[in-house]
Design a protein around this motif. Structure first.
Motif, PDB file in Angstrom:
ATOM      1  N   UNK A  47      59.758  36.785  41.450  1.00 41.26           N
ATOM      2  CA  UNK A  47      58.401  36.505  42.414  1.00 41.26           C
ATOM      3  C   UNK A  47      57.598  35.495  41.892  1.00 41.26           C
ATOM      4  N   UNK A  48      57.153  34.490  42.852  1.00 41.94           N
ATOM      5  CA  UNK A  48      55.927  33.952  42.402  1.00 41.94           C
ATOM      6  C   UNK A  48      54.790  34.167  43.483  1.00 41.94           C
ATOM      7  N   UNK A  49      53.622  34.559  42.903  1.00 44.13           N
ATOM      8  CA  UNK A  49      52.476  34.903  43.633  1.00 44.13           C
ATOM      9  C   UNK A  49      51.257  34.387  43.450  1.00 44.13           C
ATOM     10  N   UNK A  50      50.419  34.268  44.170  1.00 45.36           N
ATOM     11  CA  UNK A  50      48.978  34.128  44.064  1.00 45.36           C
ATOM     12  C   UNK A  50      48.045  34.900  44.724  1.00 45.36           C
ATOM     13  N   UNK A  51      46.843  35.760  44.222  1.00 40.47           N
ATOM     14  CA  UNK A  51      46.183  36.653  44.437  1.00 40.47           C
ATOM     15  C   UNK A  51      44.620  36.323  44.514  1.00 40.47           C
ATOM     16  N   UNK A  52      43.777  36.932  45.127  1.00 41.18           N
ATOM     17  CA  UNK A  52      42.221  36.809  45.149  1.00 41.18           C
ATOM     18  C   UNK A  52      41.808  38.162  45.149  1.00 41.18           C
ATOM     19  N   UNK A  53      41.019  38.546  43.982  1.00 41.45           N
ATOM     20  CA  UNK A  53      40.365  39.763  43.607  1.00 41.45           C
ATOM     21  C   UNK A  53      38.960  39.537  44.136  1.00 41.45           C
ATOM     22  N   UNK A  54      38.337  40.192  45.128  1.00 42.02           N
ATOM     23  CA  UNK A  54      37.077  39.869  45.784  1.00 42.02           C
ATOM     24  C   UNK A  54      35.802  40.936  45.170  1.00 42.02           C
ATOM     25  N   UNK A  55      35.972  40.906  43.587  1.00 45.10           N
ATOM     26  CA  UNK A  55      35.234  41.900  42.973  1.00 45.10           C
ATOM     27  C   UNK A  55      33.776  41.302  42.983  1.00 45.10           C
ATOM     28  N   UNK A  56      32.737  42.117  43.408  1.00 48.26           N
ATOM     29  CA  UNK A  56      31.372  42.057  43.405  1.00 48.26           C
ATOM     30  C   UNK A  56      30.550  41.653  42.101  1.00 48.26           C
ATOM     31  N   UNK A  57      29.557  40.911  42.256  1.00 44.89           N
ATOM     32  CA  UNK A  57      29.022  40.392  40.901  1.00 44.89           C
ATOM     33  C   UNK A  57      28.344  41.385  40.230  1.00 44.89           C
ATOM     34  N   UNK A  58      28.160  41.495  38.783  1.00 42.46           N
ATOM     35  CA  UNK A  58      27.790  42.306  38.065  1.00 42.46           C
ATOM     36  C   UNK A  58      25.920  41.807  37.851  1.00 42.46           C
ATOM     37  N   UNK A  59      25.101  42.647  37.434  1.00 40.79           N
ATOM     38  CA  UNK A  59      23.859  42.070  37.069  1.00 40.79           C
ATOM     39  C   UNK A  59      23.616  42.330  35.613  1.00 40.79           C
ATOM     40  N   UNK A  60      22.828  41.280  35.159  1.00 43.51           N
ATOM     41  CA  UNK A  60      22.757  41.183  33.728  1.00 43.51           C
ATOM     42  C   UNK A  60      21.218  41.451  33.707  1.00 43.51           C
TER      43      UNK A  60
END
Length: 201
Positions: free
Chosen positions: A157-170
């Protein structure tokens, strides 16, 4: 334990001899590069058991780990600094739809998922900033969606993914939010699937 593991492997091998059918069990492993949205580089590993709801529709649970080196943005500083992340872990429910009618060993697919991401702390890699002033990005957790596409060629399998994880505060030592780390990332993977039958005749 060894006998149970051996029985599972034998079961998956037997399943691989037949065509993809609803109710079949598959197990996939993907390894590849992870690219944070605002720049940087990393690596990821996904393990995903799946069950075929239909001949070309699979429901799965993806267990993922991504190690990333990415930019960290400070609101009061004009430059971005490179942060090092030891590892992000996730558990994601997934659905994959395969564009295959059973007459070819090539199966393009589209998929989506939603899951729980554990985000590790960030260490700032710069000698120009007082570490006590900027503080640290502590470990946090977030729910987030994921979309992906690719193609299966037999059992590979060849694949591409996009994980839409929200930003984290510093935050600094006083608890003030002084910046953020972008957690969204692309993944480009090469994988292998065991069990579930085979594509084509």
């Amino acid at each position: 334990m060894k006998k149970l593991f051996g029985l599972m492997i034998a079961f998956l091998i037997v399943q691989s001899a037949f065509a993809q059918r609803a109710g079949g069990f598959r197990f996939g492993m993907d390894l590849g590069a992870a690219v944070p949205q605002n720049g940087g580089i990393g690596a990821l590993l996904n393990l995903e058991p799946q069950i075929l709801l239909k001949d070309n529709l699979a429901f799965g649970v993806r267990f993922g780990v991504a190690g990333l080196a990415k930019d960290v943005t400070y609101y009061n500083i004009s430059e971005d600094y490179e942060g090092e992340v030891s590892g992000n872990a996730s558990i994601t429910g997934t659905l994959n739809y395969y564009f295959n009618k059973g007459n070819s060993r090539v199966a393009p697919y589209l998929g989506a998922g939603f899951g729980y991401y554990a985000l590790s702390s960030v260490r700032i890699d710069s000698n120009d900033i007082d570490q006590e002033e900027v503080g640290n990005l502590e470990a946090s957790f977030a729910w987030a969606p994921m979309v992906r596409a690719g193609v299966e060629l037999g059992k590979f399998r060849l694949g591409a993914e996009y994980n839409l994880v929200p930003p984290s505060n510093l935050q600094n030592l006083s608890g003030q939010v002084i910046g953020e780390a972008i957690n969204q990332y692309f993944g480009f993977t090469l994988g292998l699937t065991i069990g579930g039958g085979k594509w084509g005749k």
